[in-house]
Design an enzyme around this catalytic site. Structure first.
Site, PDB file in Angstrom:
ATOM      1  N   GLY A 196       2.527   2.352  10.784  1.00  0.00           N
ATOM      2  CA  GLY A 196       3.509   3.439  10.688  1.00  0.00           C
ATOM      3  C   GLY A 196       3.988   4.143  11.818  1.00  0.00           C
ATOM      4  N   GLU A 252      -6.912   4.572   7.962  1.00  0.00           N
ATOM      5  CA  GLU A 252      -6.612   5.957   7.831  1.00  0.00           C
ATOM      6  C   GLU A 252      -8.073   6.514   7.003  1.00  0.00           C
ATOM      7  OE1 GLU A 252      -3.207   5.154   5.423  1.00  0.00           O
ATOM      8  OE2 GLU A 252      -2.351   4.703   7.533  1.00  0.00           O
ATOM      9  N   ASN A 280       0.896  -1.020  -0.013  1.00  0.00           N
ATOM     10  CA  ASN A 280       0.007   0.080  -0.092  1.00  0.00           C
ATOM     11  C   ASN A 280       0.955   1.291   0.024  1.00  0.00           C
ATOM     12  OD1 ASN A 280      -1.828   1.810   0.477  1.00  0.00           O
ATOM     13  ND2 ASN A 280      -2.686   1.476   2.535  1.00  0.00           N
ATOM     14  N   GLU A 328      -5.033  -4.854  10.432  1.00  0.00           N
ATOM     15  CA  GLU A 328      -3.961  -3.733  10.830  1.00  0.00           C
ATOM     16  C   GLU A 328      -4.467  -3.163  12.197  1.00  0.00           C
ATOM     17  OE1 GLU A 328      -2.261  -2.724   6.605  1.00  0.00           O
ATOM     18  OE2 GLU A 328      -3.665  -1.204   7.212  1.00  0.00           O
ATOM     19  N   HIS A 353      -9.563   0.903   4.768  1.00  0.00           N
ATOM     20  CA  HIS A 353      -8.284   1.154   5.481  1.00  0.00           C
ATOM     21  C   HIS A 353      -8.570   1.998   6.821  1.00  0.00           C
ATOM     22  CE1 HIS A 353      -4.177   2.473   6.459  1.00  0.00           C
ATOM     23  NE2 HIS A 353      -3.776   1.268   5.850  1.00  0.00           N
ATOM     24  N   SER A 379       3.750  -1.919  10.356  1.00  0.00           N
ATOM     25  CA  SER A 379       5.370  -1.934  10.648  1.00  0.00           C
ATOM     26  C   SER A 379       5.667  -3.192  10.227  1.00  0.00           C
ATOM     27  CB  SER A 379       5.350  -1.595  12.039  1.00  0.00           C
ATOM     28  OG  SER A 379       4.880  -0.253  12.326  1.00  0.00           O
ATOM     29  N   LYS A 426       0.043   4.239  -0.310  1.00  0.00           N
ATOM     30  CA  LYS A 426      -0.556   5.396   0.432  1.00  0.00           C
ATOM     31  C   LYS A 426      -0.483   6.551  -0.466  1.00  0.00           C
ATOM     32  CE  LYS A 426      -0.327   3.235   4.913  1.00  0.00           C
ATOM     33  NZ  LYS A 426      -0.459   3.186   6.220  1.00  0.00           N
TER      34      LYS A 426
HETATM   35  O1  G3P Z   1      -1.954  -0.760   4.689  1.00  0.00           O
HETATM   36  C1  G3P Z   1      -0.684  -0.896   5.169  1.00  0.00           C
HETATM   37  C2  G3P Z   1      -0.362  -0.087   6.311  1.00  0.00           C
HETATM   38  O2  G3P Z   1      -1.458   0.592   7.001  1.00  0.00           O
HETATM   39  C3  G3P Z   1       0.745  -0.389   7.101  1.00  0.00           C
HETATM   40  O3  G3P Z   1       1.657   0.647   7.123  1.00  0.00           O
HETATM   41  O4  G3P Z   1       3.922   1.674   7.148  1.00  0.00           O
HETATM   42  O5  G3P Z   1       3.021   0.518   9.169  1.00  0.00           O
HETATM   43  O6  G3P Z   1       3.799  -0.878   6.930  1.00  0.00           O
HETATM   44  P1  G3P Z   1       3.283   0.474   7.690  1.00  0.00           P
END
Ligand code: G3P
Length: 251
Positions: free
Chosen positions: A174, A98, A11, A168, A96, A214, A13
């Site tokens: 993140g 977000e 993703n 997630e 998602h 993460s 983003k």
């Molecule tokens: O959709 C993937 C995501 O929300 C995870 O983000 O940067 O933590 O891998 P990240």
């Protein structure tokens, strides 16, 4: 070993430029990814979908990050599932965290969008997950159930063949704070049990439940060995060369 094919999504983003995306596509095309064993799907920002689909190896999937629940009309700024089909883009994310957080998408709305996208022939990576406060107050499973309920109500058992569920946990996205393999496995196991009870045991066995939050090349191997983790949805690391190692996490 599981009958479910490993699935790794990237993703991207709201990141990138024509230049950086061309270089990412180039890297992926040259990586010789093990597509026989792993489904690989990347989700670029909407304005770059056509570029990515027309330049990325056709063995790799492309996904939108969001989609609207109507075919066409006066919906300024939205992306129709028909546009995606027209561009040969056969996947979309829905729900998602977000989008739930910043665009106030409810679980009911996410379910409606998911069903509409499926009805237009798309496959869907539907995302669920609890916040930090929800985890700390012991509400994780209740939250997961409340996010799954509208989905199960909207989808037919056959629809689930084109759904990948992404777990997630919001506190892991993140933040660099990855769920432990045991935490992720517990949630995935709960999700699968929920599907067995509320959809069907066959759907529960067949549906990929992937982990996001993460994920890195460093932690993906251990996570990939858990019984109910069928792959990953990768954010930050999907923009980096280490994505190819994450794709191979269970080989
Ligand atoms: O959709 C993937 C995501 O929300 C995870 O983000 O940067 O933590 O891998 P990240």
């Amino acid at each position: 070993t599981t009958p479910r094919k490993f699935f790794v999504g990237g993703n991207w983003k709201m990141n990138g430029s024509t230049k950086s995306i061309q270089s990412l596509v180039d890297t992926l095309n040259k990586a010789n990814l093990p597509v026989e064993q792993v489904d690989v799907v990347v989700a670029p920002p909407a304005p770059y979908l056509a570029l990515v689909r027309s330049t990325l190896d056709s063995k790799l999937g492309v996904s939108a990050q969001n989609v609207y629940a109507a075919k066409s009309g006066a919906f300024t700024g939205e992306t129709s599932p028909l546009f995606l089909q027209d561009l040969d883009v056969h996947w979309t994310l829905t729900g998602h965290s977000e989008r739930r957080q910043y665009f106030r998408e409810s679980s009911e709305y996410v379910a409606e969008k998911t069903k509409f996208a499926l009805d237009q022939g798309l496959s869907v990576i539907a995302c669920i997950g609890e916040s930090l406060i929800e985890r700390e107050t012991g509400a994780t499973n209740t939250v997961l159930a409340s996010q799954l309920e509208p989905l199960a109500a909207a989808l037919t058992p056959a629809d689930w063949a084109r759904v990948v569920l992404a777990y997630e946990p919001v506190w892991a996205i993140g933040t660099g704070k990855v769920a432990t393999p045991a935490q992720a496995q517990d949630a995935h196991k709960y999700i699968r049990a929920w599907l067995a009870k509320h959809v069907s045991p066959a759907v529960a066995q067949a549906t990929r439940v992937i982990y996001g939050g993460s994920v890195t090349a460093g932690n993906s191997g251990e996570l990939a060995r858990m019984a109910d983790i069928d792959g990953f949805l990768v954010g930050g690391a999907s923009l980096k060369p280490e994505f190819t190692q994450i794709v191979k996490a269970r080989l």
